[in-house]
Design a protein around this motif. Sequence first.
Motif, PDB file in Angstrom:
ATOM      1  N   TYR A 147      26.908  23.980  89.804  1.00  0.00           N
ATOM      2  CA  TYR A 147      27.562  24.371  88.550  1.00  0.00           C
ATOM      3  C   TYR A 147      28.643  25.427  88.765  1.00  0.00           C
ATOM      4  N   LEU A 148      29.624  25.379  87.887  1.00  0.00           N
ATOM      5  CA  LEU A 148      30.589  26.462  87.754  1.00  0.00           C
ATOM      6  C   LEU A 148      30.146  27.324  86.579  1.00  0.00           C
ATOM      7  N   TYR A 149      29.886  28.595  86.847  1.00  0.00           N
ATOM      8  CA  TYR A 149      29.595  29.551  85.789  1.00  0.00           C
ATOM      9  C   TYR A 149      30.897  30.275  85.465  1.00  0.00           C
ATOM     10  N   TYR A 150      31.198  30.424  84.187  1.00  0.00           N
ATOM     11  CA  TYR A 150      32.491  30.986  83.816  1.00  0.00           C
ATOM     12  C   TYR A 150      32.380  31.767  82.507  1.00  0.00           C
ATOM     13  N   VAL A 151      33.311  32.713  82.346  1.00  0.00           N
ATOM     14  CA  VAL A 151      33.355  33.553  81.152  1.00  0.00           C
ATOM     15  C   VAL A 151      34.491  33.072  80.255  1.00  0.00           C
ATOM     16  N   THR A 152      34.185  32.828  78.979  1.00  0.00           N
ATOM     17  CA  THR A 152      35.225  32.535  78.003  1.00  0.00           C
ATOM     18  C   THR A 152      35.674  33.838  77.356  1.00  0.00           C
ATOM     19  N   LYS A 153      36.942  33.874  76.919  1.00  0.00           N
ATOM     20  CA  LYS A 153      37.523  35.112  76.422  1.00  0.00           C
ATOM     21  C   LYS A 153      37.518  35.239  74.903  1.00  0.00           C
ATOM     22  N   GLY A 156      34.906  37.456  71.474  1.00  0.00           N
ATOM     23  CA  GLY A 156      34.076  38.438  72.158  1.00  0.00           C
ATOM     24  C   GLY A 156      33.648  38.048  73.549  1.00  0.00           C
ATOM     25  N   GLY A 157      33.784  36.787  73.888  1.00  0.00           N
ATOM     26  CA  GLY A 157      33.439  36.332  75.229  1.00  0.00           C
ATOM     27  C   GLY A 157      31.990  35.911  75.379  1.00  0.00           C
ATOM     28  N   ALA A 158      31.741  34.980  76.300  1.00  0.00           N
ATOM     29  CA  ALA A 158      30.388  34.496  76.571  1.00  0.00           C
ATOM     30  C   ALA A 158      30.356  33.862  77.952  1.00  0.00           C
ATOM     31  N   LEU A 159      29.155  33.732  78.500  1.00  0.00           N
ATOM     32  CA  LEU A 159      28.968  33.078  79.791  1.00  0.00           C
ATOM     33  C   LEU A 159      28.505  31.640  79.573  1.00  0.00           C
ATOM     34  N   HIS A 160      29.215  30.705  80.186  1.00  0.00           N
ATOM     35  CA  HIS A 160      28.877  29.286  80.103  1.00  0.00           C
ATOM     36  C   HIS A 160      28.750  28.717  81.510  1.00  0.00           C
ATOM     37  N   LEU A 171      25.922  26.791  77.058  1.00  0.00           N
ATOM     38  CA  LEU A 171      26.013  28.240  76.919  1.00  0.00           C
ATOM     39  C   LEU A 171      24.874  28.879  77.698  1.00  0.00           C
ATOM     40  N   VAL A 172      25.203  29.899  78.504  1.00  0.00           N
ATOM     41  CA  VAL A 172      24.187  30.596  79.286  1.00  0.00           C
ATOM     42  C   VAL A 172      23.783  31.900  78.606  1.00  0.00           C
TER      43      VAL A 172
END
Length: 334
Positions: A147-153, A156-160, A171-172
């Motif tokens: 998996y690619l774990y990534y932060v959305t901006k 407020g941002g979240a880890l997916h 969503l993580v």
Amino acid sequence: MRGRTILAFVIVTLVIAAVVTFTILDKRVPRDPSDHGNSAGNLHNGGLFFEMDGKVYFSNPYDSDCLYSMNPDETNPKRLTSMRVKYISGANGFLYFYMDSTKKSGSVGGLGTVTNQYGIYRCKINGTDQTCLLRDFCGEMQLCGEYLYYVTKLEGGALHKIRVDKKNKSLVAPEPISPVCYDRGIIYYTGVSSDHYIHAMNTQAGDAISDVLPGHLFFPVVQGNYLYYMNGDSNYSLWRTNLMNGETEVITSERLDFYTLDDQHVYYAYAGGENSALKMCDLDGYGKTVLFEGVTNSLNVTSQYLYFKVYGQDEVVYHMPLNGTNQISVLTFD
């Protein structure tokens, strides 16, 4: 005659089957739970350089930060994308990166130069088969197994996370947790909302979370059995903790802006006002050496070079060979 016809039919059938099989295998994206992307130190510094299987892939500031490849000795540079990239990682013959059109190569024309593109992309190591895995505004990202774990901006941002074959997006965590410090199935990260402890997320056990170290601790990097980090409770000095026995020690009491490391040295930007400098020390803190006087950032390391930028000079990359000479110069290409 009939026998020849049957033989010709068998040959044609085998050729078609071989072509179909090759096409399927060529399009398949290999996945392995043990895969690991770029080093945490490099990714904390933008992930601008990444070495894999005898090649270095990098964001070239002399060509609009487009993705390039070159040999580790900096020979044979080749452009792979026509737009700006960062957070470069890869495995199994594929590269993964964030790409956007805020910068585009001036040497490329056509429709692609006028479109607005952004998101997480995948391509082969020669730049072909560029595929957008996710159309979103993203920050830090890391390849963690399959998996690619990534932060959305946004918001407020979240880890997916998303699987490398563009499946199983989920969503993580509902906060912008940095996933770049990944080691043997574990993401070590600084808390965002409730605290600034270092926590561990087990990606092989449903992303279960546990506490590792209390305090205001930032930019974790695992090297061997040690967890390195900047200690906000101690003027952002560099510390490390042995993950086997819990013993903690100070690497340098100086205030840091950035750092990265390899298996021999720590390279760090000392935040000393007018005395700011790029420095180097052994992994245990001994042998401190001033490499460059000035405010530096974007510290990335490969097997043969340390790369960095100087504040106010984003279009220039400096490099230093890791052969013990400590000779620093501006990176140029013939």
